[in-house]
Design a protein around this motif. Structure first.
Motif, PDB file in Angstrom:
ATOM      1  N   ALA A 191       0.827  -1.207   0.000  1.00  0.00           N
ATOM      2  CA  ALA A 191       0.000   0.000   0.000  1.00  0.00           C
ATOM      3  C   ALA A 191       0.868   1.267   0.000  1.00  0.00           C
ATOM      4  CB  ALA A 191      -0.930  -0.009   1.202  1.00  0.00           C
ATOM      5  N   LYS A 192       1.919   1.286   0.781  1.00  0.00           N
ATOM      6  CA  LYS A 192       2.799   2.461   0.835  1.00  0.00           C
ATOM      7  C   LYS A 192       3.521   2.677  -0.492  1.00  0.00           C
ATOM      8  CE  LYS A 192       3.599   2.223   5.829  1.00  0.00           C
ATOM      9  NZ  LYS A 192       4.582   1.908   6.908  1.00  0.00           N
ATOM     10  N   ALA A 193       3.775   1.579  -1.208  1.00  0.00           N
ATOM     11  CA  ALA A 193       4.518   1.672  -2.468  1.00  0.00           C
ATOM     12  C   ALA A 193       3.730   2.376  -3.570  1.00  0.00           C
ATOM     13  CB  ALA A 193       4.937   0.284  -2.931  1.00  0.00           C
ATOM     14  N   VAL A 194       2.420   2.540  -3.425  1.00  0.00           N
ATOM     15  CA  VAL A 194       1.646   3.230  -4.466  1.00  0.00           C
ATOM     16  C   VAL A 194       2.085   4.679  -4.613  1.00  0.00           C
ATOM     17  CG1 VAL A 194      -0.355   1.719  -4.074  1.00  0.00           C
ATOM     18  CG2 VAL A 194      -0.294   3.982  -2.996  1.00  0.00           C
ATOM     19  N   LEU A 195       2.693   5.225  -3.569  1.00  0.00           N
ATOM     20  CA  LEU A 195       3.147   6.617  -3.628  1.00  0.00           C
ATOM     21  C   LEU A 195       4.256   6.816  -4.654  1.00  0.00           C
ATOM     22  CD1 LEU A 195       3.148   7.494   0.187  1.00  0.00           C
ATOM     23  CD2 LEU A 195       1.462   8.155  -1.531  1.00  0.00           C
ATOM     24  N   GLU A 196       4.887   5.716  -5.078  1.00  0.00           N
ATOM     25  CA  GLU A 196       5.917   5.800  -6.109  1.00  0.00           C
ATOM     26  C   GLU A 196       5.313   6.056  -7.489  1.00  0.00           C
ATOM     27  OE1 GLU A 196       9.231   5.633  -5.572  1.00  0.00           O
ATOM     28  OE2 GLU A 196       8.814   5.502  -3.410  1.00  0.00           O
ATOM     29  N   ASP A 197       4.024   5.775  -7.621  1.00  0.00           N
ATOM     30  CA  ASP A 197       3.406   5.803  -8.952  1.00  0.00           C
ATOM     31  C   ASP A 197       2.334   6.859  -9.143  1.00  0.00           C
ATOM     32  OD1 ASP A 197       4.839   3.453  -9.941  1.00  0.00           O
ATOM     33  OD2 ASP A 197       3.617   2.331  -8.515  1.00  0.00           O
ATOM     34  N   ILE A 198       1.608   7.203  -8.108  1.00  0.00           N
ATOM     35  CA  ILE A 198       0.468   8.107  -8.280  1.00  0.00           C
ATOM     36  C   ILE A 198       0.912   9.566  -8.269  1.00  0.00           C
ATOM     37  CG2 ILE A 198      -1.117   6.430  -7.288  1.00  0.00           C
ATOM     38  CD1 ILE A 198      -1.161   8.115  -4.728  1.00  0.00           C
ATOM     39  N   HIS A 199       0.108  10.405  -8.899  1.00  0.00           N
ATOM     40  CA  HIS A 199       0.451  11.831  -9.014  1.00  0.00           C
ATOM     41  C   HIS A 199      -0.794  12.692  -8.790  1.00  0.00           C
ATOM     42  CE1 HIS A 199       4.213  10.411 -10.716  1.00  0.00           C
ATOM     43  NE2 HIS A 199       3.512   9.696 -11.583  1.00  0.00           N
ATOM     44  N   PRO A 200      -1.371  12.648  -7.588  1.00  0.00           N
ATOM     45  CA  PRO A 200      -2.552  13.481  -7.329  1.00  0.00           C
ATOM     46  C   PRO A 200      -2.177  14.957  -7.274  1.00  0.00           C
ATOM     47  CG  PRO A 200      -1.809  12.465  -5.302  1.00  0.00           C
ATOM     48  CD  PRO A 200      -0.952  11.887  -6.392  1.00  0.00           C
ATOM     49  N   ARG A 201      -3.178  15.809  -7.401  1.00  0.00           N
ATOM     50  CA  ARG A 201      -2.926  17.250  -7.385  1.00  0.00           C
ATOM     51  C   ARG A 201      -3.808  17.920  -6.344  1.00  0.00           C
ATOM     52  NH1 ARG A 201      -6.924  20.186 -10.043  1.00  0.00           N
ATOM     53  NH2 ARG A 201      -8.445  18.936 -11.197  1.00  0.00           N
TER      54      ARG A 201
END
Length: 295
Positions: A250-260
């Motif tokens: 779950a923490k690894a998703v931060l490597e891929d997502i780009h919210p604004r």
């Protein structure tokens, strides 16, 4: 109220293609739940429309010979939720589209319209990304198919060429057989609200239900278009169904997502809930697949 220059009724898919070629500025209208709102707001004054709403050949859910699930692009959200093929094999899609708007919208809104809008917040889109969906397009050059990831070009734009219309959404057998999934939508209010973030997760477990053989994690409103989280997916493969492993994935998703940042939510809040949603959706998917998340 509605500034429409002309509306042309297609009698078949081939006729729709012909009309689109004869009127290159025309826009397709199906259920109209999005297009009519835009016209009423004055965003498309004087528009020409090609209506495909009467093409029953583009409605319904069925199996193809190789086990691929075919969803006609004019299939309504309500139909998808109730369909026995969807309920048996990809029930999470039915659950996701059941969160679109209210009953009236779900009765008239179509999955083709939802995906062709190209918006990142579409509830069906992230779930279709997680199912490795294939988009079928029919135009003057015939039929072409492309992965849903390639269909989305940028915010509000999809790969529809002149004279083309979307005619189907395909879920290959290899993409759903042995998988279970869960979709979570976070919105500021429960009823009829656009997603602040949406997360759809599919998992395939080992025979003993103790290992994650494959995981797919997809998001809406985590970037300009719906997207997958490949870093987290790669990390999950071969990992045990443990609390620690689920948290790491779950923490690894931060490597891929780009919210604004937007008026709906700040970027850091979207990042926070994206991790929480992935953890919860993955946990639920493991349980639906017959496994258990353990210490």
């Amino acid at each position: 109220m509605y500034d429409i220059k002309a509306i042309y009724e297609a009698e078949s898919v081939a006729h729709a293609v012909q009309l689109l070629m004869e009127h290159p500025q025309a826009q397709i209208i199906a259920g109209g739940s999005d297009v009519l709102v835009q016209i009423r707001e004055g965003k498309q004054a004087g528009v020409e429309l090609v209506s495909i709403y009467g093409l029953d050949e583009l409605r319904g859910v069925s199996f193809e010979a190789d086990g691929t699930i075919r969803i006609g692009s004019l299939t309504s959200f309500s139909h998808i939720t109730r369909d026995p093929i969807i309920q048996t094999h990809i029930n999470v899609l039915g659950q996701a589209v059941d969160q679109v708007g209210g009953p009236q919208i779900r009765n008239i809104g179509t999955i083709g319209g939802n995906t062709c809008n190209g918006v990142t917040s579409a509830d069906s889109a992230s779930t279709l990304f997680a199912w490795d969906a294939i988009i079928e397009l029919t135009g003057p050059g015939g039929v072409r198919q492309l992965p849903i990831q390639d269909f989305y070009i940028k915010a509000g734009q999809v790969d529809l060429r002149p004279g083309e219309l979307q005619t189907g959404i395909l879920i290959p057998r290899a993409a759903y057989e042995g998988y279970q999934g869960h979709y979570i939508k976070y919105a500021m209010r429960e009823a009829m609200d656009i997603a602040t973030t949406g997360c759809s997760v599919n998992v395939k477990l080992s025979a003993d239900k103790g290992t994650m053989e494959d995981v797919r994690i997809a998001y809406g409103v985590a970037g300009p278009v719906p997207m997958r989280a490949p870093t987290a997916e790669a990390l999950a493969k071969g990992k045990p169904t443990s609390i620690q492993a689920v948290e790491e994935v779950a923490k690894a998703v931060l490597e891929d997502i780009h919210p604004r940042d937007s008026w709906r939510a700040a970027k850091d809040f979207r990042q926070h809930i994206a991790v929480t949603m992935a953890q919860r959706a993955l946990t639920q998917s493991i349980q639906l697949a017959g496994g258990a998340v353990h210490e």
